[in-house]
Design a protein around this motif. Structure first.
Motif, mmCIF file in Angstrom:
data_model
loop_
_atom_site.group_PDB
_atom_site.id
_atom_site.type_symbol
_atom_site.label_atom_id
_atom_site.label_comp_id
_atom_site.label_asym_id
_atom_site.label_seq_id
_atom_site.Cartn_x
_atom_site.Cartn_y
_atom_site.Cartn_z
ATOM 1 N N HIS A 173 0.830 -1.200 0.000
ATOM 2 C CA HIS A 173 0.000 0.000 0.000
ATOM 3 C C HIS A 173 0.869 1.255 0.000
ATOM 4 O O HIS A 173 0.566 2.229 -0.704
ATOM 5 C CB HIS A 173 -0.951 0.000 1.203
ATOM 6 C CG HIS A 173 -1.929 1.115 1.142
ATOM 7 N ND1 HIS A 173 -1.746 2.283 1.824
ATOM 8 C CD2 HIS A 173 -3.075 1.254 0.436
ATOM 9 C CE1 HIS A 173 -2.741 3.083 1.557
ATOM 10 N NE2 HIS A 173 -3.567 2.490 0.713
ATOM 11 N N ALA A 174 1.956 1.243 0.742
ATOM 12 C CA ALA A 174 2.866 2.389 0.760
ATOM 13 C C ALA A 174 3.460 2.617 -0.633
ATOM 14 O O ALA A 174 3.599 3.765 -1.072
ATOM 15 C CB ALA A 174 3.963 2.180 1.793
ATOM 16 N N GLN A 175 3.779 1.530 -1.340
ATOM 17 C CA GLN A 175 4.304 1.658 -2.702
ATOM 18 C C GLN A 175 3.252 2.247 -3.628
ATOM 19 O O GLN A 175 3.559 3.079 -4.485
ATOM 20 C CB GLN A 175 4.761 0.301 -3.236
ATOM 21 C CG GLN A 175 6.063 -0.168 -2.656
ATOM 22 C CD GLN A 175 6.472 -1.520 -3.230
ATOM 23 O OE1 GLN A 175 5.629 -2.377 -3.496
ATOM 24 N NE2 GLN A 175 7.756 -1.705 -3.405
ATOM 25 N N LEU A 176 1.997 1.813 -3.458
ATOM 26 C CA LEU A 176 0.912 2.348 -4.268
ATOM 27 C C LEU A 176 0.774 3.850 -4.039
ATOM 28 O O LEU A 176 0.676 4.630 -4.987
ATOM 29 C CB LEU A 176 -0.404 1.634 -3.946
ATOM 30 C CG LEU A 176 -1.656 2.236 -4.573
ATOM 31 C CD1 LEU A 176 -1.606 2.134 -6.089
ATOM 32 C CD2 LEU A 176 -2.903 1.547 -4.026
ATOM 33 N N VAL A 177 0.780 4.259 -2.787
ATOM 34 C CA VAL A 177 0.641 5.680 -2.462
ATOM 35 C C VAL A 177 1.821 6.468 -3.037
ATOM 36 O O VAL A 177 1.640 7.550 -3.597
ATOM 37 C CB VAL A 177 0.493 5.893 -0.942
ATOM 38 C CG1 VAL A 177 0.591 7.360 -0.575
ATOM 39 C CG2 VAL A 177 -0.822 5.302 -0.451
ATOM 40 N N ARG A 178 3.039 5.921 -2.946
ATOM 41 C CA ARG A 178 4.209 6.602 -3.531
ATOM 42 C C ARG A 178 4.067 6.715 -5.045
ATOM 43 O O ARG A 178 4.390 7.748 -5.634
ATOM 44 C CB ARG A 178 5.495 5.874 -3.167
ATOM 45 C CG ARG A 178 5.994 6.187 -1.772
ATOM 46 C CD ARG A 178 7.436 5.730 -1.559
ATOM 47 N NE ARG A 178 7.637 4.311 -1.764
ATOM 48 C CZ ARG A 178 7.460 3.374 -0.841
ATOM 49 N NH1 ARG A 178 7.097 3.714 0.381
ATOM 50 N NH2 ARG A 178 7.677 2.104 -1.104
ATOM 51 N N ALA A 179 3.566 5.649 -5.691
ATOM 52 C CA ALA A 179 3.372 5.695 -7.141
ATOM 53 C C ALA A 179 2.319 6.738 -7.508
ATOM 54 O O ALA A 179 2.495 7.493 -8.475
ATOM 55 C CB ALA A 179 2.956 4.315 -7.661
ATOM 56 N N LEU A 180 1.240 6.790 -6.737
ATOM 57 C CA LEU A 180 0.209 7.791 -6.995
ATOM 58 C C LEU A 180 0.750 9.200 -6.802
ATOM 59 O O LEU A 180 0.347 10.130 -7.504
ATOM 60 C CB LEU A 180 -1.005 7.555 -6.090
ATOM 61 C CG LEU A 180 -1.848 6.330 -6.414
ATOM 62 C CD1 LEU A 180 -2.872 6.084 -5.314
ATOM 63 C CD2 LEU A 180 -2.514 6.453 -7.770
ATOM 64 N N ASP A 181 1.686 9.365 -5.870
ATOM 65 C CA ASP A 181 2.286 10.678 -5.617
ATOM 66 C C ASP A 181 3.077 11.193 -6.812
ATOM 67 O O ASP A 181 3.300 12.393 -6.929
ATOM 68 C CB ASP A 181 3.202 10.639 -4.395
ATOM 69 C CG ASP A 181 2.440 10.691 -3.087
ATOM 70 O OD1 ASP A 181 1.253 11.079 -3.092
ATOM 71 O OD2 ASP A 181 3.034 10.344 -2.050
ATOM 72 N N THR A 182 3.500 10.304 -7.712
ATOM 73 C CA THR A 182 4.277 10.732 -8.874
ATOM 74 C C THR A 182 3.385 11.284 -9.982
ATOM 75 O O THR A 182 3.883 11.897 -10.909
ATOM 76 C CB THR A 182 5.120 9.574 -9.451
ATOM 77 O OG1 THR A 182 4.239 8.561 -9.970
ATOM 78 C CG2 THR A 182 6.053 8.994 -8.398
ATOM 79 N N LEU A 183 2.066 11.047 -9.869
ATOM 80 C CA LEU A 183 1.141 11.504 -10.905
ATOM 81 C C LEU A 183 0.635 12.911 -10.619
ATOM 82 O O LEU A 183 0.494 13.309 -9.467
ATOM 83 C CB LEU A 183 -0.067 10.556 -10.984
ATOM 84 C CG LEU A 183 0.213 9.103 -11.351
ATOM 85 C CD1 LEU A 183 -1.060 8.281 -11.245
ATOM 86 C CD2 LEU A 183 0.805 9.009 -12.749
ATOM 87 N N ASP A 184 0.345 13.635 -11.688
ATOM 88 C CA ASP A 184 -0.326 14.929 -11.540
ATOM 89 C C ASP A 184 -1.760 14.671 -11.086
ATOM 90 O O ASP A 184 -2.253 13.539 -11.130
ATOM 91 C CB ASP A 184 -0.322 15.680 -12.873
ATOM 92 C CG ASP A 184 1.085 16.134 -13.256
ATOM 93 O OD1 ASP A 184 1.885 16.387 -12.343
ATOM 94 O OD2 ASP A 184 1.359 16.230 -14.473
ATOM 95 N N ASP A 185 -2.451 15.723 -10.689
ATOM 96 C CA ASP A 185 -3.783 15.575 -10.095
ATOM 97 C C ASP A 185 -4.795 14.881 -11.006
ATOM 98 O O ASP A 185 -5.516 13.991 -10.563
ATOM 99 C CB ASP A 185 -4.341 16.937 -9.665
ATOM 100 C CG ASP A 185 -3.682 17.439 -8.394
ATOM 101 O OD1 ASP A 185 -3.052 16.636 -7.679
ATOM 102 O OD2 ASP A 185 -3.807 18.639 -8.113
ATOM 103 N N GLU A 186 -4.880 15.261 -12.262
ATOM 104 C CA GLU A 186 -5.900 14.682 -13.145
ATOM 105 C C GLU A 186 -5.684 13.179 -13.395
ATOM 106 O O GLU A 186 -6.604 12.393 -13.219
ATOM 107 C CB GLU A 186 -5.976 15.452 -14.469
ATOM 108 C CG GLU A 186 -6.570 16.841 -14.313
ATOM 109 C CD GLU A 186 -7.988 16.836 -13.742
ATOM 110 O OE1 GLU A 186 -8.817 16.032 -14.176
ATOM 111 O OE2 GLU A 186 -8.249 17.656 -12.842
#
Length: 134
Positions: free
Chosen positions: A102-115
């Motif tokens: 889950h932490a990896q998922l959140v870190r991966a999501l953090d690399t994306l822009d908002d849209e």
């Protein structure tokens, strides 16, 4: 739409919690930010026009508050609290694996822009239809 505060929280709290986690709100702030989402939602529920689903509207509130929380957190980073590998008991491995995944998922999501982040969360995680997302 006639929702009581209790009904709104009972029906949408899981969704709001997951959305905030996937939008990068830290564990230490989840309760406060979640409460803030519902305070804003209840204050503005009369303005909800029904042009989108209630969840999509709530997600917009979550997105705005998560952005603010991430900005505040950038100023005061939270220390990491990972356990050393040597003290993990076999029964805890599954929970530890899930937490790390889950932490990896959140870190991966953090690399994306908002849209793009919004689309990934709503489609892949919340399993909303593309019509609902649009």
């Amino acid at each position: 739409m006639a929702f009581s505060a209790t009904q709104l929280v009972a029906e949408q709290s899981g969704f709001v919690w997951r959305a905030l986690v996937h939008l990068g709100v830290r564990d230490s702030q989840l309760k406060d930010v979640s409460q803030e989402v519902f305070l804003i939602a209840m204050r503005k529920l009369g303005e909800f026009e029904g042009r989108s689903s209630l969840r999509t509207w709530l997600y917009g509130i979550c997105r705005n508050l998560a952005t603010e929380a991430r900005r505040r957190d950038a100023l005061a980073p939270e220390p990491l609290d990972e356990l050393p590998e040597s003290i993990v008991l076999p029964a805890q491995e599954g929970a530890l694996w899930a937490k790390r995944a889950h932490a990896q998922l959140v870190r991966a999501l953090d690399t994306l822009d908002d849209e793009p982040r919004l689309v990934v969360i709503l489609f892949e995680i919340e399993q909303m239809t593309m019509e609902e997302i649009a």
